[in-house]
Write a protein that holds these residues in place. Structure first.
Motif, PDB file in Angstrom:
ATOM      1  N   LYS A   2       0.849  -1.255   0.089  1.00  0.00           N
ATOM      2  CA  LYS A   2      -0.021  -0.008   0.121  1.00  0.00           C
ATOM      3  C   LYS A   2       0.836   1.148  -0.010  1.00  0.00           C
ATOM      4  O   LYS A   2       0.484   2.395  -0.536  1.00  0.00           O
ATOM      5  CB  LYS A   2      -0.846  -0.091   1.329  1.00  0.00           C
ATOM      6  CG  LYS A   2      -2.125  -0.982   1.148  1.00  0.00           C
ATOM      7  CD  LYS A   2      -2.957  -0.749   2.258  1.00  0.00           C
ATOM      8  CE  LYS A   2      -4.107  -1.893   2.082  1.00  0.00           C
ATOM      9  NZ  LYS A   2      -3.816  -3.230   1.954  1.00  0.00           N
ATOM     10  N   ASN A   3       2.233   1.136   0.324  1.00  0.00           N
ATOM     11  CA  ASN A   3       2.898   2.385   0.368  1.00  0.00           C
ATOM     12  C   ASN A   3       4.313   1.866   0.367  1.00  0.00           C
ATOM     13  O   ASN A   3       5.112   1.700   1.486  1.00  0.00           O
ATOM     14  CB  ASN A   3       2.808   3.074   1.638  1.00  0.00           C
ATOM     15  CG  ASN A   3       3.677   4.507   1.836  1.00  0.00           C
ATOM     16  OD1 ASN A   3       4.116   5.011   0.541  1.00  0.00           O
ATOM     17  ND2 ASN A   3       3.729   5.006   2.633  1.00  0.00           N
ATOM     18  N   PRO A   4       5.044   1.296  -1.045  1.00  0.00           N
ATOM     19  CA  PRO A   4       6.024   0.517  -0.976  1.00  0.00           C
ATOM     20  C   PRO A   4       7.396   1.546  -0.751  1.00  0.00           C
ATOM     21  O   PRO A   4       8.448   0.971  -0.457  1.00  0.00           O
ATOM     22  CB  PRO A   4       6.215   0.033  -2.435  1.00  0.00           C
ATOM     23  CG  PRO A   4       5.091   0.812  -3.099  1.00  0.00           C
ATOM     24  CD  PRO A   4       4.234   1.349  -2.144  1.00  0.00           C
ATOM     25  N   GLY A   5       7.241   2.839  -0.914  1.00  0.00           N
ATOM     26  CA  GLY A   5       8.313   3.887  -0.326  1.00  0.00           C
ATOM     27  C   GLY A   5       9.540   3.731  -1.507  1.00  0.00           C
ATOM     28  O   GLY A   5       9.336   3.924  -2.485  1.00  0.00           O
ATOM     29  N   LEU A   6      10.606   3.250  -1.079  1.00  0.00           N
ATOM     30  CA  LEU A   6      11.870   3.732  -1.660  1.00  0.00           C
ATOM     31  C   LEU A   6      12.064   2.747  -2.816  1.00  0.00           C
ATOM     32  O   LEU A   6      11.403   1.750  -2.901  1.00  0.00           O
ATOM     33  CB  LEU A   6      13.068   3.103  -0.526  1.00  0.00           C
ATOM     34  CG  LEU A   6      13.121   4.000   0.607  1.00  0.00           C
ATOM     35  CD1 LEU A   6      14.272   3.325   1.475  1.00  0.00           C
ATOM     36  CD2 LEU A   6      13.616   5.357   0.029  1.00  0.00           C
ATOM     37  N   ALA A   7      12.779   3.279  -3.816  1.00  0.00           N
ATOM     38  CA  ALA A   7      13.085   2.531  -5.217  1.00  0.00           C
ATOM     39  C   ALA A   7      13.813   1.158  -4.666  1.00  0.00           C
ATOM     40  O   ALA A   7      13.642  -0.014  -5.347  1.00  0.00           O
ATOM     41  CB  ALA A   7      13.776   3.249  -6.118  1.00  0.00           C
ATOM     42  N   ASP A   8      14.627   1.236  -3.718  1.00  0.00           N
ATOM     43  CA  ASP A   8      15.304  -0.157  -3.335  1.00  0.00           C
ATOM     44  C   ASP A   8      14.204  -0.879  -2.370  1.00  0.00           C
ATOM     45  O   ASP A   8      14.026  -0.702  -1.473  1.00  0.00           O
ATOM     46  CB  ASP A   8      16.366   0.032  -2.454  1.00  0.00           C
ATOM     47  CG  ASP A   8      17.428  -1.076  -2.150  1.00  0.00           C
ATOM     48  OD1 ASP A   8      16.808  -2.184  -2.249  1.00  0.00           O
ATOM     49  OD2 ASP A   8      18.539  -0.635  -1.920  1.00  0.00           O
ATOM     50  N   ARG A   9      13.775  -1.978  -3.032  1.00  0.00           N
ATOM     51  CA  ARG A   9      12.548  -2.661  -2.600  1.00  0.00           C
ATOM     52  C   ARG A   9      13.001  -3.444  -1.176  1.00  0.00           C
ATOM     53  O   ARG A   9      12.416  -3.115  -0.300  1.00  0.00           O
ATOM     54  CB  ARG A   9      12.006  -3.487  -3.546  1.00  0.00           C
ATOM     55  CG  ARG A   9      10.830  -4.487  -3.005  1.00  0.00           C
ATOM     56  CD  ARG A   9      10.266  -5.170  -4.083  1.00  0.00           C
ATOM     57  NE  ARG A   9       8.969  -5.838  -3.688  1.00  0.00           N
ATOM     58  CZ  ARG A   9       7.850  -5.476  -3.512  1.00  0.00           C
ATOM     59  NH1 ARG A   9       7.551  -4.156  -4.058  1.00  0.00           N
ATOM     60  NH2 ARG A   9       6.928  -6.558  -3.425  1.00  0.00           N
ATOM     61  N   LYS A  10      14.152  -4.200  -1.557  1.00  0.00           N
ATOM     62  CA  LYS A  10      14.946  -4.854  -0.153  1.00  0.00           C
ATOM     63  C   LYS A  10      15.024  -4.095   0.952  1.00  0.00           C
ATOM     64  O   LYS A  10      14.531  -4.357   2.073  1.00  0.00           O
ATOM     65  CB  LYS A  10      16.069  -5.556  -0.572  1.00  0.00           C
ATOM     66  CG  LYS A  10      16.675  -6.330   0.564  1.00  0.00           C
ATOM     67  CD  LYS A  10      17.786  -7.100  -0.162  1.00  0.00           C
ATOM     68  CE  LYS A  10      18.509  -7.896   1.137  1.00  0.00           C
ATOM     69  NZ  LYS A  10      18.774  -7.118   2.222  1.00  0.00           N
ATOM     70  N   LYS A  11      15.415  -2.739   0.826  1.00  0.00           N
ATOM     71  CA  LYS A  11      15.825  -1.790   1.794  1.00  0.00           C
ATOM     72  C   LYS A  11      14.542  -1.110   2.596  1.00  0.00           C
ATOM     73  O   LYS A  11      14.278  -1.166   3.664  1.00  0.00           O
ATOM     74  CB  LYS A  11      16.532  -0.663   1.391  1.00  0.00           C
ATOM     75  CG  LYS A  11      17.097   0.306   2.620  1.00  0.00           C
ATOM     76  CD  LYS A  11      17.849   1.417   1.986  1.00  0.00           C
ATOM     77  CE  LYS A  11      18.390   2.532   3.143  1.00  0.00           C
ATOM     78  NZ  LYS A  11      19.080   3.446   2.567  1.00  0.00           N
ATOM     79  N   ALA A  12      13.567  -0.933   1.735  1.00  0.00           N
ATOM     80  CA  ALA A  12      12.218  -0.447   2.018  1.00  0.00           C
ATOM     81  C   ALA A  12      11.341  -1.356   2.904  1.00  0.00           C
ATOM     82  O   ALA A  12      10.842  -1.092   3.971  1.00  0.00           O
ATOM     83  CB  ALA A  12      11.416  -0.006   0.980  1.00  0.00           C
TER      84      ALA A  12
END
Length: 537
Positions: free
Chosen positions: A30-40
């Motif tokens: 719903k709010n994935p945030g950062l482009a770096d998915r793993k870090k997010a």
């Protein structure tokens, strides 16, 4: 304990409960945030754990049983259920269906046999005979001339004209568009009579047309000579238009169409089947904006048209047309029909069960009730009619409904109860379903739980943090003392800035401030806006 983010794997446990990777991912997406998915995801996981534990704490403390929580939760559930049911009713699918049908016009055949002198049985018998003759191969026009009770159908051999979607009631439209060319429906009983529809022919959809018109109206009792005079006037106006006269000017002087006269004669855009067939034949036959055909006569009078615009049937990816169609779907009740179909499909999962009373017994009971008989002598008002899993309905509920239908003119003693009983069951199911939708629909249950949990989180934070912070005077004082050094004035000047409309007003302000500097604020109220003073603080 943490685990891999696999499908439905346990992500962590808390007490006897567990949170799965699927639940985590649903919340994260719903709010994935950062482009770096793993870090997010790594940053979001502690927040998610904290959220889950706080919500569970609220459940453990039974905050969900508070009267305010129950009221807010139920109010939201009903709102969400209405929206969800509308979504499941298929507004997008209804728009797709309408657009697809707009690509085909249908030449509609219609035989209507009315209930003359309330003779429903006689009308049904005639309709069945007409249907039998049609099935045997007899010509549609001959059958219409023999059985139709309306003069128009007899005169036109049962041909209404070309239609497009939104012209006839949606239930009839569905039947007609489902027919093969030349096919016809079985007799359809309605409130005023029996219908038989036929798809006589098809053609590519004609889209929408917008015209302006000058109407020289015909009136009841008008003589043949008066009609001829109007025809001659229409020819004269046509000659004036060809000589360069303004269409709008002649509309203002001569048109008798009240609905369009004050809009420069412009008629709202329309599709096939909206107006008189001969009127539409001329209108759709125009090719270029500005074209003016010769005057022509209909049952409404003499018409002179001017083409404003033509539009082909819309495409499914036409966002503007789609929005207008969806508005029309809602306005004309198609969404409600879709909702009714959705509710009917849910009957089985709602645990619908028929009561002990047979339909024949219900018929006898209802007829006696509506005739004013004492029905309580042979059956109890509390006799069960039907039930859902958590709600039962009794004869006393039906009695109130039947009397309302009688008062509204929708039903009377002697008429079959089948339809209004089906309407009664549907109305009760429609009332029952929103409050219990989370018990039978997993997708809705997940949406509803999001709100319920968020509302509980707000409650637990309010009790454990915000309310305590407001009443903890010792803690607030301690915090103030620790922070006050950060909010001190630096080097500054104490001054009053005065703005005046002229030098005389400025001198008055100077005199007042010189005598009493602390009274500077009165300058803003005693001089009718001629002086404005500000301390800047």
């Amino acid at each position: 304990m943490y685990a891999c983010l696999g499908q439905a794997q346990t992500l962590f446990t808390y007490g006897a409960r567990q949170a799965t990777s699927v639940e985590f991912l649903q919340a994260f997406e719903k709010n994935p945030g950062l482009a770096d998915r793993k870090k997010a995801m790594e940053e979001y996981l502690p927040l998610y754990i904290n959220y889950v534990l706080k919500v569970q704490d609220a459940y453990d403390k039974k905050l969900d049983t508070l009267p305010t929580q129950r009221a807010e939760t139920m109010h939201y559930k009903l709102q969400l259920a209405e929206s969800y049911m509308g979504e499941k009713a298929g507004s997008e699918a209804l728009a797709d269906e309408a657009i697809e049908r707009m690509n085909t016009d249908i030449l509609l055949g219609h035989i209507f046999i009315g209930y003359r002198n309330n003779d429903t049985a006689g009308a049904v018998q005639k309709a069945n005979e007409a249907y039998r003759l049609l099935k045997s191969g007899k010509d549609w026009g001959e059958v219409a001339a023999q059985f139709a009770t309306d003069a128009i159908a007899q005169d036109h051999k049962g041909i209404v004209g070309w239609i497009s979607p939104f012209v006839i009631p949606y239930s009839y439209e569905n039947m007609v568009y489902a027919l093969t060319k030349g096919g016809f429906t079985e007799p359809i009983r309605a409130s005023q009579g029996v219908h038989i529809f036929s798809k006589r022919d098809t053609r590519p959809g004609s889209g929408m047309v917008e015209v302006a018109q000058i109407l020289l109206a015909s009136y009841p009792g008008m003589s043949t000579e008066e009609r001829s005079q109007r025809g001659r006037l229409a020819d004269s106006l046509y000659q004036l238009l060809n000589a360069g006269a303004g269409f709008e000017a002649l509309v203002n002087l001569y048109s008798e169409d009240r609905s369009s006269k004050f809009r420069q004669g412009i008629v709202q855009p329309f599709s096939a089947g909206t107006y008189d067939a001969s009127f539409e034949q001329v209108a759709f036959g125009l090719q270029k904006p500005g074209d003016i055909p010769k005057p022509f006569e209909t049952s409404f009078g003499w018409h002179i048209l001017k083409l404003i615009s033509k539009k082909a049937p819309p495409r499914k990816d036409d966002a503007e047309a789609r929005m207008l169609i969806q508005e029309r779907i809602i306005k004309e009740g198609r969404a409600e029909i879709g909702k009714e179909n959705y509710v009917r499909k849910m009957f089985s999962v709602l645990g619908y069960k028929q009561g002990p009373l047979t339909r024949k017994e219900l018929q006898v009971f209802t007829d006696s009730l509506l005739r004013g008989g004492d029905v309580t002598q042979w059956v109890s008002k509390n006799t069960g009619l039907f039930s859902f899993s958590r709600q039962s309905y009794h004869l006393k509920d039906w009695m109130a409904f039947a009397r309302v239908q009688q008062a509204a003119g929708n039903h009377k003693a002697g008429m079959p109860v089948d339809k209004i009983f089906d309407d009664f069951v549907l109305s009760k199911a429609t009332d029952y379903l929103p409050a219990h939708l989370d018990e039978v629909d997993l997708e809705f249950a997940a949406r509803f739980r999001e709100f319920r949990d968020a509302n509980l989180l707000f409650e637990v934070m309010e009790q454990n943090v915000w309310n305590k912070a407001m009443t903890d005077t010792v803690g607030l004082r301690k915090y103030f003392d620790a922070q006050k050094a950060k909010y001190t004035w630096g080097e500054h000047v104490l001054a009053i800035q005065v703005t005046a409309v002229d030098s005389l007003a400025a001198f008055e302000a100077f005199t007042i401030l010189n005598d009493s500097p602390k009274s500077w604020a009165t300058l803003n109220t005693q001089y009718d806006g001629r002086i404005f003073a500000d301390s800047g603080r």
